[in-house]
Design a protein around this motif. Structure first.
Motif, short mmCIF file in Angstrom:
data_model
loop_
_atom_site.label_atom_id
_atom_site.label_comp_id
_atom_site.label_asym_id
_atom_site.label_seq_id
_atom_site.Cartn_x
_atom_site.Cartn_y
_atom_site.Cartn_z
N ARG A 1 18.09 2.18 -1.45
CA ARG A 1 19.52 2.39 -1.70
C ARG A 1 19.75 3.64 -2.54
O ARG A 1 20.76 4.34 -2.39
CB ARG A 1 20.10 1.17 -2.42
N LEU A 2 18.79 3.93 -3.42
CA LEU A 2 18.91 5.12 -4.27
C LEU A 2 18.38 6.37 -3.59
O LEU A 2 18.56 7.48 -4.10
CB LEU A 2 18.15 4.90 -5.58
N GLY A 3 17.71 6.18 -2.44
CA GLY A 3 17.15 7.32 -1.73
C GLY A 3 15.96 7.94 -2.42
O GLY A 3 15.69 9.13 -2.25
N LEU A 4 15.21 7.13 -3.18
CA LEU A 4 14.06 7.63 -3.94
C LEU A 4 12.76 7.21 -3.26
O LEU A 4 12.57 6.03 -2.93
CB LEU A 4 14.09 7.10 -5.37
N SER A 5 11.87 8.15 -3.05
CA SER A 5 10.57 7.87 -2.44
C SER A 5 9.53 7.59 -3.52
O SER A 5 9.75 7.82 -4.71
CB SER A 5 10.12 9.07 -1.61
N PHE A 6 8.36 7.11 -3.07
CA PHE A 6 7.26 6.86 -4.01
C PHE A 6 6.84 8.15 -4.71
O PHE A 6 6.61 8.17 -5.93
CB PHE A 6 6.07 6.25 -3.26
N VAL A 7 6.75 9.23 -3.96
CA VAL A 7 6.33 10.51 -4.55
C VAL A 7 7.30 10.96 -5.63
O VAL A 7 6.91 11.48 -6.68
CB VAL A 7 6.20 11.59 -3.46
N GLU A 8 8.60 10.73 -5.38
CA GLU A 8 9.60 11.13 -6.37
C GLU A 8 9.52 10.27 -7.63
O GLU A 8 9.68 10.76 -8.75
CB GLU A 8 10.99 11.04 -5.76
N ARG B 1 10.14 -1.07 1.88
CA ARG B 1 10.03 -2.51 2.17
C ARG B 1 9.59 -3.28 0.94
O ARG B 1 10.02 -4.41 0.70
CB ARG B 1 9.04 -2.74 3.32
N ALA B 2 8.71 -2.65 0.14
CA ALA B 2 8.24 -3.30 -1.08
C ALA B 2 9.29 -3.24 -2.19
O ALA B 2 9.39 -4.16 -3.01
CB ALA B 2 6.94 -2.64 -1.55
N TYR B 3 10.08 -2.15 -2.20
CA TYR B 3 11.07 -1.94 -3.26
C TYR B 3 12.42 -1.53 -2.66
O TYR B 3 12.78 -0.34 -2.70
CB TYR B 3 10.58 -0.87 -4.24
N PRO B 4 13.17 -2.47 -2.10
CA PRO B 4 14.45 -2.13 -1.46
C PRO B 4 15.44 -1.39 -2.35
O PRO B 4 16.19 -0.54 -1.83
CB PRO B 4 15.00 -3.51 -1.04
N PRO B 5 15.52 -1.65 -3.67
CA PRO B 5 16.50 -0.91 -4.48
C PRO B 5 16.30 0.60 -4.42
O PRO B 5 17.28 1.35 -4.50
CB PRO B 5 16.24 -1.44 -5.89
N TYR B 6 15.06 1.06 -4.24
CA TYR B 6 14.82 2.50 -4.20
C TYR B 6 15.30 3.12 -2.89
O TYR B 6 15.62 4.30 -2.84
CB TYR B 6 13.34 2.81 -4.44
N ASP C 1 0.81 -1.22 0.00
CA ASP C 1 0.00 0.00 0.00
C ASP C 1 0.85 1.27 0.00
O ASP C 1 0.30 2.37 0.00
CB ASP C 1 -0.99 0.01 1.17
N PHE C 2 2.18 1.12 0.00
CA PHE C 2 3.09 2.27 -0.09
C PHE C 2 2.82 3.29 1.02
O PHE C 2 2.90 4.50 0.81
CB PHE C 2 2.98 2.98 -1.44
N ARG C 3 2.48 2.81 2.21
CA ARG C 3 2.18 3.73 3.32
C ARG C 3 3.48 4.31 3.85
O ARG C 3 4.21 3.69 4.62
CB ARG C 3 1.41 3.00 4.42
N GLY C 4 3.79 5.54 3.46
CA GLY C 4 5.01 6.20 3.89
C GLY C 4 6.23 5.65 3.19
O GLY C 4 6.19 4.61 2.52
N ASP C 5 7.35 6.34 3.32
CA ASP C 5 8.57 5.91 2.64
C ASP C 5 9.03 4.54 3.11
O ASP C 5 9.49 3.72 2.30
CB ASP C 5 9.69 6.94 2.89
N GLU C 6 8.91 4.26 4.42
CA GLU C 6 9.38 2.97 4.92
C GLU C 6 8.59 1.82 4.31
O GLU C 6 9.15 0.78 3.93
CB GLU C 6 9.28 2.93 6.45
#
Length: 267
Positions: free
Chosen positions: A50-57, A43-48, A34-39
């Protein structure tokens, strides 16, 4: 809780029409994040992470122009995930009630569960448009399969193109800061839903809101507006179940469990 479930069962049993308003929490019981918050997103997409990219970005159309492999890596993976996901039992229960659907989800799970009339306010990942756009055409993504490197989450194969001008195609989804989304398909279905709602005036319409939070309250507003005249609102949400001014029934439960419990009370 039992009393609230009994009240919800009575509402559904007496309903002349049912409308479901669904947010991201609707898909959790099907195994979708559900992409609730950055954490939660990381958790759903660990590679992001490492890249420091959030869902909003990532959910920003600018990447399709500046870094299309990054953009299509994210959306291509989601497209494959949604295609592989089996809708949970709650969808069948709602369909059995004859519910009309309004959702902010772009995953197409309602259609996969057999719903034929769905208002998708933010569009659908299963449809494409031109990135520019060169025209207002929207077409199915049925033949699109994006190869994604699981380590970098970047697309590695050919990317879809606009059949009219050859420019890059993008999902027909309303993203953050999106000024080039083509809303025609979604607006058509929203207009049809509004017409249906007008036809229900004077009838016992029950609104079932599922998995819709306060952060982006599009779905909550729709549910509260649709139930304003009667207060016949069933809010299913394990994290934010509160109803304003007591106008509705609060069920702090996951979607499939709550719907199953209501169904069991219908005899």
């Amino acid at each position: 809780m039992r009393a609230a479930l009994d009240q919800a069962g009575e509402l559904i049993a007496g309903a002349e029409a049912v409308m479901v308003c669904a947010g991201a929490g609707m898909g959790v019981d099907s195994g979708l994040p559900d992409f609730r918050g950055d954490e939660g997103f990381w958790r759903a997409y660990p590679p992001y992470q490492r890249l420091g990219l959030s869902f909003v970005e990532l959910a920003d159309p600018v990447h399709f122009g500046s870094d299309p492999e990054l953009a299509w890596g994210f959306y291509g993976h989601r497209l494959a995930l949604y295609r592989a996901t089996v809708p949970h039992s709650g969808f069948d229960i709602l369909r059995g009630w004859g519910a009309r659907a309004f959702t902010s989800n772009v995953d197409g799970q309602f259609q996969k569960a057999g719903f034929t009339e769905v208002a998708e306010v933010h569009g659908s990942i299963h449809h494409l448009q031109c990135l520019l756009p060169c025209r207002s055409a929207i077409w199915p993504a049925d033949d699109v399969a994006i190869e994604v490197d699981p380590e970098t989450m970047r697309a590695t194969g050919p990317l879809p193109e606009c059949p009219s001008c050859g420019a890059l195609a993008r999902p027909n989804i309303l993203m953050f800061g999106d000024y080039t989304w083509v809303p025609d398909r979604s607006q058509r279905d929203l207009d049809a839903l509004a017409s249906w709602r007008r036809s229900q005036l004077g009838k016992r319409l029950v609104v079932v809101e599922i998995g819709a939070g306060n952060a982006i309250p599009t779905v909550r507003r729709q549910a509260e507006l649709a139930s304003a005249a009667t207060g016949a609102l069933i809010r299913i949400n394990p994290r934010e179940p509160e109803v304003r001014h007591g106008r509705g029934i609060s069920l702090p439960m996951p979607a499939a469990e709550a719907l199953g419990e209501i169904q069991s009370r219908l005899g």
